[in-house]
Design a protein around this motif. Structure first.
Motif, PDB file in Angstrom:
ATOM      1  N   ASP A 569       0.809  -1.220   0.000  1.00 32.79           N
ATOM      2  CA  ASP A 569       0.000   0.000   0.000  1.00 32.79           C
ATOM      3  C   ASP A 569       0.843   1.272   0.000  1.00 32.79           C
ATOM      4  O   ASP A 569       0.390   2.327   0.455  1.00 32.79           O
ATOM      5  N   ASN A 570       2.043   1.199  -0.514  1.00 29.89           N
ATOM      6  CA  ASN A 570       2.835   2.415  -0.709  1.00 29.89           C
ATOM      7  C   ASN A 570       2.000   3.413  -1.502  1.00 29.89           C
ATOM      8  O   ASN A 570       1.520   3.105  -2.595  1.00 29.89           O
ATOM      9  N   PRO A 571       1.770   4.606  -0.986  1.00 26.51           N
ATOM     10  CA  PRO A 571       0.885   5.556  -1.679  1.00 26.51           C
ATOM     11  C   PRO A 571       1.370   5.955  -3.067  1.00 26.51           C
ATOM     12  O   PRO A 571       0.555   6.389  -3.893  1.00 26.51           O
ATOM     13  N   LYS A 572       2.667   5.768  -3.347  1.00 23.17           N
ATOM     14  CA  LYS A 572       3.171   6.125  -4.676  1.00 23.17           C
ATOM     15  C   LYS A 572       3.017   4.984  -5.671  1.00 23.17           C
ATOM     16  O   LYS A 572       2.727   5.197  -6.845  1.00 23.17           O
ATOM     17  N   THR A 573       3.230   3.767  -5.212  1.00 21.49           N
ATOM     18  CA  THR A 573       3.299   2.632  -6.141  1.00 21.49           C
ATOM     19  C   THR A 573       2.105   1.689  -6.048  1.00 21.49           C
ATOM     20  O   THR A 573       1.926   0.842  -6.924  1.00 21.49           O
ATOM     21  N   GLY A 574       1.308   1.797  -4.992  1.00 23.54           N
ATOM     22  CA  GLY A 574       0.250   0.829  -4.767  1.00 23.54           C
ATOM     23  C   GLY A 574      -1.127   1.302  -5.190  1.00 23.54           C
ATOM     24  O   GLY A 574      -1.283   2.257  -5.960  1.00 23.54           O
ATOM     25  N   PHE A 575      -2.138   0.622  -4.661  1.00 22.55           N
ATOM     26  CA  PHE A 575      -3.534   0.917  -4.960  1.00 22.55           C
ATOM     27  C   PHE A 575      -4.250   1.322  -3.677  1.00 22.55           C
ATOM     28  O   PHE A 575      -3.854   0.936  -2.571  1.00 22.55           O
ATOM     29  N   THR A 576      -5.330   2.066  -3.828  1.00 25.80           N
ATOM     30  CA  THR A 576      -6.187   2.343  -2.680  1.00 25.80           C
ATOM     31  C   THR A 576      -6.907   1.064  -2.273  1.00 25.80           C
ATOM     32  O   THR A 576      -6.948   0.082  -3.034  1.00 25.80           O
ATOM     33  N   LYS A 577      -7.527   1.085  -1.113  1.00 27.57           N
ATOM     34  CA  LYS A 577      -8.279  -0.087  -0.673  1.00 27.57           C
ATOM     35  C   LYS A 577      -9.398  -0.424  -1.652  1.00 27.57           C
ATOM     36  O   LYS A 577      -9.652  -1.597  -1.948  1.00 27.57           O
ATOM     37  N   GLU A 578     -10.058   0.603  -2.149  1.00 30.49           N
ATOM     38  CA  GLU A 578     -11.159   0.389  -3.078  1.00 30.49           C
ATOM     39  C   GLU A 578     -10.662  -0.211  -4.388  1.00 30.49           C
ATOM     40  O   GLU A 578     -11.306  -1.098  -4.975  1.00 30.49           O
ATOM     41  N   GLN A 579      -9.521   0.265  -4.856  1.00 33.30           N
ATOM     42  CA  GLN A 579      -8.945  -0.265  -6.096  1.00 33.30           C
ATOM     43  C   GLN A 579      -8.460  -1.693  -5.907  1.00 33.30           C
ATOM     44  O   GLN A 579      -8.657  -2.551  -6.787  1.00 33.30           O
ATOM     45  N   LEU A 580      -7.838  -1.979  -4.765  1.00 32.20           N
ATOM     46  CA  LEU A 580      -7.332  -3.330  -4.501  1.00 32.20           C
ATOM     47  C   LEU A 580      -8.477  -4.337  -4.479  1.00 32.20           C
ATOM     48  O   LEU A 580      -8.340  -5.464  -4.977  1.00 32.20           O
ATOM     49  N   ARG A 581      -9.616  -3.934  -3.925  1.00 32.10           N
ATOM     50  CA  ARG A 581     -10.770  -4.826  -3.923  1.00 32.10           C
ATOM     51  C   ARG A 581     -11.175  -5.186  -5.343  1.00 32.10           C
ATOM     52  O   ARG A 581     -11.545  -6.337  -5.629  1.00 32.10           O
ATOM     53  N   GLU A 582     -11.077  -4.236  -6.264  1.00 26.28           N
ATOM     54  CA  GLU A 582     -11.412  -4.504  -7.661  1.00 26.28           C
ATOM     55  C   GLU A 582     -10.368  -5.405  -8.323  1.00 26.28           C
ATOM     56  O   GLU A 582     -10.713  -6.327  -9.071  1.00 26.28           O
ATOM     57  N   ILE A 583      -9.105  -5.153  -8.058  1.00 23.00           N
ATOM     58  CA  ILE A 583      -8.033  -5.987  -8.629  1.00 23.00           C
ATOM     59  C   ILE A 583      -8.236  -7.444  -8.252  1.00 23.00           C
ATOM     60  O   ILE A 583      -8.017  -8.362  -9.056  1.00 23.00           O
ATOM     61  N   ARG A 584      -8.710  -7.670  -7.049  1.00 24.16           N
ATOM     62  CA  ARG A 584      -8.877  -9.048  -6.569  1.00 24.16           C
ATOM     63  C   ARG A 584     -10.067  -9.756  -7.197  1.00 24.16           C
ATOM     64  O   ARG A 584     -10.303 -10.932  -6.918  1.00 24.16           O
ATOM     65  N   LYS A 585     -10.798  -9.069  -8.054  1.00 22.74           N
ATOM     66  CA  LYS A 585     -11.839  -9.718  -8.848  1.00 22.74           C
ATOM     67  C   LYS A 585     -11.277 -10.355 -10.112  1.00 22.74           C
ATOM     68  O   LYS A 585     -11.983 -11.093 -10.805  1.00 22.74           O
ATOM     69  N   ALA A 586     -10.033 -10.054 -10.443  1.00 23.09           N
ATOM     70  CA  ALA A 586      -9.441 -10.507 -11.698  1.00 23.09           C
ATOM     71  C   ALA A 586      -9.395 -12.029 -11.770  1.00 23.09           C
ATOM     72  O   ALA A 586      -9.188 -12.712 -10.765  1.00 23.09           O
ATOM     73  N   SER A 587      -9.581 -12.558 -12.969  1.00 27.24           N
ATOM     74  CA  SER A 587      -9.492 -13.999 -13.194  1.00 27.24           C
ATOM     75  C   SER A 587      -9.072 -14.252 -14.625  1.00 27.24           C
ATOM     76  O   SER A 587      -9.272 -13.406 -15.513  1.00 27.24           O
ATOM     77  N   ALA A 588      -8.487 -15.401 -14.854  1.00 26.18           N
ATOM     78  CA  ALA A 588      -8.111 -15.776 -16.217  1.00 26.18           C
ATOM     79  C   ALA A 588      -9.344 -15.887 -17.097  1.00 26.18           C
ATOM     80  O   ALA A 588      -9.313 -15.532 -18.285  1.00 26.18           O
TER      81      ALA A 588
END
Length: 636
Positions: A569-588
């Motif tokens: 969660d580095n504010p420069k390189t990471g995602f917000t909590k809301e964005q991370l929740r969306e990333i974790r929806k990813a699937s092949a």
């Protein structure tokens, strides 16, 4: 396998892996670890280079986005994990002369012929995997290519040959050539009068612009060591410049029949197995993009996904520049890819419980970050991993590719040998989608000691009725790289060192031990590529204890040593909590649905075979990222 042996395998695994378990914050919310160890001043200076390659920056800016060549991921050591940088090792090299000559027998003389070992110890039975789809193998190949690519001889192996396309000897420098001789018992090759299989030694620091100061040489990795989709974006500024449009954040494409395709290769008859200068041959961030239909399809899907993301971000943030659109689309796609790799793919290979125990994944809330970045961990690709342990999964390769309709009927099948480096097949009719559905529906080959004939006798045939042997090449490559022996790695992983052949029976079946004994002069000579592949698997995984030990070590380093890993969660390189929740929806499966031509249905877990618990569903039923979480509120 007996109950006693199963318990023994688990005990060995736990003992070997507990040696390397590190303390990591696992509660959520996390403390700000960056203040304690990962924070760096805006600019740092590299220490004396020593044996570092004489490439890359001497200072680093603490930027928001990863570099294209992997440099400055580690601010204190800018060259770690960089493309055209040395591999790392778990154990010192064991060259026969102590410097650079391929590994030989400790008793003197060469090791047994790698093709003979392939023919004798590794079968050719067709055994479909009842649990996992061909997509599992194919995505794994993308991951393998993202970690490693060796450069051969003094240039690309397309321009240097040691053995002809007819498998005849050529006069070449022995420092470059390490041909694989055809043994007298190889009736398949001898019927054509074949003498050798072409093998060019991997470039090392000794013969390049790396600061070589004597001692054992180290091979160079032509791609970055990070899980950063360099197979799509490239590893150099010239490569990324060639794939970008520099307009609206997009990657270059050619549009035909309403679909986006990779750009045409300017040298099609060189990089593809075609004679027509106007034939279909693609150019991408990696020269292997045309190697097989599956690799080409998935690279095309990733290309389309980048452009889809850039397009959606542009709609949400019309004020963003081309550079910002490109970098954010790249960052999101790379995060999806990392999430799919760690939470969807790797549990199949490594076992979910093993991954949790060894801190490769975490069981946390969907919006919870995992701050485990450690600048003291070197993420550089391990030679033992890329040259041995990850190659174990070549047994999953399927030589027959099914073209499957939306109703999941097999309309046709093609042989893999006919389409190596010949990507035009994916643009015929509905083939792009049919082959994609085939990857999701067709089983991969069982992970075992069998190698499909298409890659054992017909790899890259170039119009001949014969080809290379991937199993033999894997073994030969390990010797070229001077890998420590199987026995050495057993001991490194906490397993009892074998003092005689019978000591191998703790992990390898009696038949295979007798086979090893027939070829090798001593247990000390057994190649890592061979011995580890013959081990009984640790329950719940697809690898034996030695390979599993190497795999877990590599994938731990890959996430913990990457400053840009998506869960930080580095504010420069990471995602917000809301964005991370969306990333974790990813699937092949979602990647395939969004980026096929007209794919309408897919099972939710694309790496796992279709079943009652993993049924075919409409693409609309699959979770998708809500990109509104990336709306730039600073401009409103």
């Amino acid at each position: 396998m007996t109950v006693i042996k199963s318990i023994l395998l688990l005990q060995i695994l736990i003992l070997s892996l507990l040696q390397n378990v590190k303390e990591v914050h696992t509660s959520c919310p996390f403390h700000d670890l960056f203040a304690g160890n990962a924070a760096a001043s805006t600019q740092t200076t590299t220490p004396p280079r020593g044996d570092f390659c004489n490439l890359g920056p001497t200072t680093c800016e603490d930027t928001n986005y990863r570099s294209i060549d992997g440099s400055c991921n580690n601010l204190a050591n800018p060259l770690l994990g960089m493309a055209n940088y040395k591999f790392s090792r778990l154990l010192p090299a064991k060259y026969s002369d102590g410097i650079h000559q391929p590994t030989g027998s400790l008793a003197g003389g060469p090791l047994p012929n790698a093709r003979s070992i392939s023919l004798s110890l590794f079968g050719e039975r067709d055994v479909p995997d009842p649990d996992f789809s061909l997509m599992n193998m194919q995505w794994g190949q993308i991951v393998a290519g993202d970690f490693s690519r060796v450069s051969n001889g003094s240039t690309s192996n397309r321009f240097v040959r040691c053995c002809s396309h007819d498998f005849r000897y050529l006069e070449r420098n022995p420092e470059i050539c390490f041909n694989l001789d055809i043994p007298p018992e190889d009736r398949f090759n001898l019927q054509y009068g074949n003498e050798c299989m072409d093998f060019i030694r991997t470039l090392t620091d000794e013969g390049t612009n790396c600061n070589y100061n004597g001692g054992p040489v180290e091979q160079l990795n032509a791609v970055t060591s990070y899980m950063d989709l360099s197979i799509l974006y490239g590893n150099t500024m010239s490569a990324i410049s060639s794939v970008r449009t520099f307009q609206r954040g997009r990657l270059n494409v050619e549009e035909r029949n309403g679909y986006q395709w990779l750009m045409k290769n300017p040298m099609p008859t060189v990089f593809c197995n075609i004679d027509d200068e106007n034939g279909i041959c693609y150019a991408g961030g990696d020269i292997r993009v045309n190697s097989s239909p599956g690799v080409t399809i998935l690279t095309t899907m990733l290309l389309r996904e980048h452009n889809r993301l850039a397009g959606e971000l542009e709609k949400l943030n019309p004020h963003w520049t081309d550079e910002l659109l490109f970098q954010e689309a790249r960052k999101i796609l790379t995060a999806q890819y990392q999430h799919i790799n760690y939470y969807e793919l790797m549990p199949i290979f490594l076992g979910r419980e093993n991954m949790l125990r060894n801190k490769l994944i975490y069981d946390v809330a969907e919006d919870c970050h995992v701050n485990d970045y450690d600048p003291n961990v070197d993420a550089t690709t391990l030679n033992e991993f890329t040259t041995a342990a990850f190659r174990h999964f070549h047994s999953q390769c399927e030589g027959r590719l099914d073209l499957i309709s939306e109703l999941r009927n097999v309309d046709a099948s093609v042989r893999l040998r006919d389409w190596f480096n010949k990507p035009e097949i994916i643009e015929f009719g509905d083939n792009f989608d049919s082959l994609s559905r085939g990857m999701g529906s067709q089983p991969q080959q069982l992970t075992d000691n069998n190698i499909d004939v298409e890659i054992k006798h017909f790899l890259f045939p170039r119009g001949k009725p014969f080809g290379l042997d991937l199993r033999a090449i894997d073994t030969h490559r390990g010797r070229d790289h001077g890998l420590a022996s199987y026995n050495d790695l057993r001991e490194y992983c906490g397993i009892k060192r074998a003092n005689n052949w019978e000591d191998f029976l703790d992990l390898i079946n009696p038949y295979s031990v007798e086979g090893l004994k027939a070829f090798y002069k001593s247990p000390e000579d057994v190649d890592l590529n061979v011995g580890a592949a013959l081990e009984d698997f640790v329950p719940g995984t697809l690898a034996g204890p030695t390979n599993l030990c190497i795999l877990i070590e590599q994938f731990y380093r890959t996430r913990v040593g990457d400053r840009f890993f998506y869960e930080n969660d580095n504010p420069k390189t990471g995602f917000t909590k809301e964005q991370l929740r969306e990333i974790r929806k990813a699937s092949a499966a979602r990647i395939m649905c969004d980026n096929g031509n007209q794919i309408q249905t897919m099972q939710p877990r694309a790496f796992i075979s279709v079943s009652k618990t993993n049924p075919i569903v409409p693409c609309e039923a699959l979770p998708t990222l809500d990109l509104s979480k990336w709306i730039d509120r600073t401009q409103t």
